[in-house]
Design an enzyme around this catalytic site. Structure first.
Site, PDB file in Angstrom:
ATOM      1  N   PHE A   1      11.436   2.991   7.510  1.00 46.76           N
ATOM      2  CA  PHE A   1      10.611   1.881   7.991  1.00 46.76           C
ATOM      3  C   PHE A   1      11.286   0.556   7.642  1.00 46.76           C
ATOM      4  O   PHE A   1      11.916   0.428   6.598  1.00 46.76           O
ATOM      5  CB  PHE A   1       9.216   1.906   7.381  1.00 46.76           C
ATOM      6  CG  PHE A   1       8.340   3.029   7.880  1.00 46.76           C
ATOM      7  CD1 PHE A   1       8.533   3.630   9.113  1.00 46.76           C
ATOM      8  CD2 PHE A   1       7.305   3.491   7.097  1.00 46.76           C
ATOM      9  CE1 PHE A   1       7.727   4.663   9.556  1.00 46.76           C
ATOM     10  CE2 PHE A   1       6.482   4.525   7.520  1.00 46.76           C
ATOM     11  CZ  PHE A   1       6.694   5.109   8.756  1.00 46.76           C
TER      12      PHE A   1
ATOM     13  N   ALA B   1       8.611   4.315   2.626  1.00 52.06           N
ATOM     14  CA  ALA B   1       8.547   4.126   1.177  1.00 52.06           C
ATOM     15  C   ALA B   1       7.596   5.108   0.497  1.00 52.06           C
ATOM     16  O   ALA B   1       7.855   5.555  -0.620  1.00 52.06           O
ATOM     17  CB  ALA B   1       8.145   2.690   0.855  1.00 52.06           C
TER      18      ALA B   1
ATOM     19  N   ALA C   1      11.680  -0.883   2.132  1.00 48.88           N
ATOM     20  CA  ALA C   1      11.027  -2.190   2.239  1.00 48.88           C
ATOM     21  C   ALA C   1       9.577  -2.000   2.647  1.00 48.88           C
ATOM     22  O   ALA C   1       9.288  -1.331   3.642  1.00 48.88           O
ATOM     23  CB  ALA C   1      11.752  -3.072   3.254  1.00 48.88           C
ATOM     24  N   VAL C   2       8.693  -2.572   1.845  1.00 47.98           N
ATOM     25  CA  VAL C   2       7.262  -2.584   2.153  1.00 47.98           C
ATOM     26  C   VAL C   2       6.886  -4.051   2.324  1.00 47.98           C
ATOM     27  O   VAL C   2       7.034  -4.842   1.388  1.00 47.98           O
ATOM     28  CB  VAL C   2       6.422  -1.940   1.027  1.00 47.98           C
ATOM     29  CG1 VAL C   2       4.957  -1.869   1.432  1.00 47.98           C
ATOM     30  CG2 VAL C   2       6.951  -0.557   0.671  1.00 47.98           C
ATOM     31  N   ILE C   3       6.440  -4.396   3.523  1.00 45.97           N
ATOM     32  CA  ILE C   3       6.108  -5.784   3.834  1.00 45.97           C
ATOM     33  C   ILE C   3       4.597  -5.898   3.999  1.00 45.97           C
ATOM     34  O   ILE C   3       3.989  -5.154   4.769  1.00 45.97           O
ATOM     35  CB  ILE C   3       6.850  -6.247   5.105  1.00 45.97           C
ATOM     36  CG1 ILE C   3       8.368  -6.095   4.902  1.00 45.97           C
ATOM     37  CG2 ILE C   3       6.480  -7.698   5.443  1.00 45.97           C
ATOM     38  CD1 ILE C   3       9.203  -6.325   6.148  1.00 45.97           C
TER      39      ILE C   3
ATOM     40  N   GLY D   1      -1.968  -7.326   7.004  1.00 45.76           N
ATOM     41  CA  GLY D   1      -3.328  -7.828   6.862  1.00 45.76           C
ATOM     42  C   GLY D   1      -4.318  -6.838   6.276  1.00 45.76           C
ATOM     43  O   GLY D   1      -5.512  -7.133   6.202  1.00 45.76           O
ATOM     44  N   THR D   2      -3.844  -5.664   5.843  1.00 41.92           N
ATOM     45  CA  THR D   2      -4.737  -4.638   5.291  1.00 41.92           C
ATOM     46  C   THR D   2      -4.273  -4.263   3.884  1.00 41.92           C
ATOM     47  O   THR D   2      -3.166  -4.613   3.477  1.00 41.92           O
ATOM     48  CB  THR D   2      -4.724  -3.364   6.170  1.00 41.92           C
ATOM     49  OG1 THR D   2      -3.423  -2.756   6.068  1.00 41.92           O
ATOM     50  CG2 THR D   2      -5.035  -3.692   7.631  1.00 41.92           C
TER      51      THR D   2
ATOM     52  N   HIS E   1      -3.111  -1.609   2.886  1.00 39.09           N
ATOM     53  CA  HIS E   1      -2.071  -0.588   2.984  1.00 39.09           C
ATOM     54  C   HIS E   1      -0.877  -0.917   2.082  1.00 39.09           C
ATOM     55  O   HIS E   1      -0.312  -0.043   1.421  1.00 39.09           O
ATOM     56  CB  HIS E   1      -1.636  -0.478   4.454  1.00 39.09           C
ATOM     57  CG  HIS E   1      -0.598   0.549   4.708  1.00 39.09           C
ATOM     58  ND1 HIS E   1       0.731   0.223   4.913  1.00 39.09           N
ATOM     59  CD2 HIS E   1      -0.671   1.894   4.796  1.00 39.09           C
ATOM     60  CE1 HIS E   1       1.427   1.327   5.127  1.00 39.09           C
ATOM     61  NE2 HIS E   1       0.597   2.357   5.049  1.00 39.09           N
TER      62      HIS E   1
END
Length: 158
Positions: A24, A58, A82-84, A87-88, A90
Site C-alpha cells: 500500500f 502495513a 507507509a500508513v497515511i 478521515g477514519t 483506521h
C-alpha cells in the site's frame, strides 16, 4: 574511573537481511526500499544477501515478519511501509497493531526488526520522509538493523 561502553557499528556483519515491505502507498514505499538497499550496500552488504518479501499492507507486515524470523535465516529484518492518516480511525488501528506486532516478533525471536513503517498525517509528510526534506527513513531503518546486529553480536560474545 573508566566507564565501559558497548555500541554497535554500521560495518556490515556477515549475514542475510530481509526487507518485509507493505505494498500500500507504493509511490512512497518504493523510495524507502531503494533507500534501505542503498544503505545496506554502501555499508558492505552484498545485494545477493538481501531478500525483499512483499506483504499487502502495513497490517500484514508483522505476520510476514514473524514467518521470516521463524526461519532463522536472517541477521535482521527491516520492515518498510507507509500508513497515511485518513478521515477514519483506521490509521490508529493499523499503525498501532503494526508497531506492536513488530516489537513482539523482535522480542520473541531475538532477531533485530528495524521499524521503517511511516506513520504520517499526510502524503506530503510521507514524501518528505521517503527521500526529500526529512531524509529517507528506509535508509535509517537499514542502518538501525546493521547497528543492532553488531551490538547483539558483541553482547552475545561477552
Amino acid at each position: 574511573m573508566t566507564l565501559k561502553t558497548i555500541e554497535g557499528t554500521f560495518i556490515a556483519p556477515k549475514g542475510k537481511y530481509a526487507l518485509v515491505v507493505g505494498r500500500f502507498n507504493s509511490f512512497v514505499v518504493e523510495s524507502l526500499v531503494s533507500g534501505a538497499i542503498d544503505a545496506l550496500v554502501r555499508h558492505g552488504v552484498s545485494e545477493s544477501d538481501i531478500t525483499i518479501i512483499r506483504a499487502p499492507g502495513a497490517f500484514e507486515i508483522p505476520l510476514v515478519t514473524q514467518k521470516v524470523a521463524q526461519r532463522g535465516e536472517y541477521a535482521a529484518i527491516i520492515a518498510l511501509g507507509a500508513v497515511i492518516r485518513g478521515g477514519t480511525p483506521h490509521f490508529e488501528y493499523v499503525a498501532g497493531e503494526c508497531t506492536k506486532g513488530l516489537a513482539q516478533v523482535s522480542m520473541e525471536y531475538g532477531v533485530p526488526v528495524a521499524f521503517g513503517v511511516l506513520t504520517v498525517d499526510s502524503i506530503e509528510q510521507a514524501i518528505e520522509r521517503s527521500g526529500t526534506k526529512a531524509g529517507n527513513k528506509g535508509a535509517e531503518a537499514a542502518l538501525s538493523a546493521l547497528e543492532m546486529v553488531s551490538l547483539l553480536a558483541q553482547l552475545e560474545a561477552k
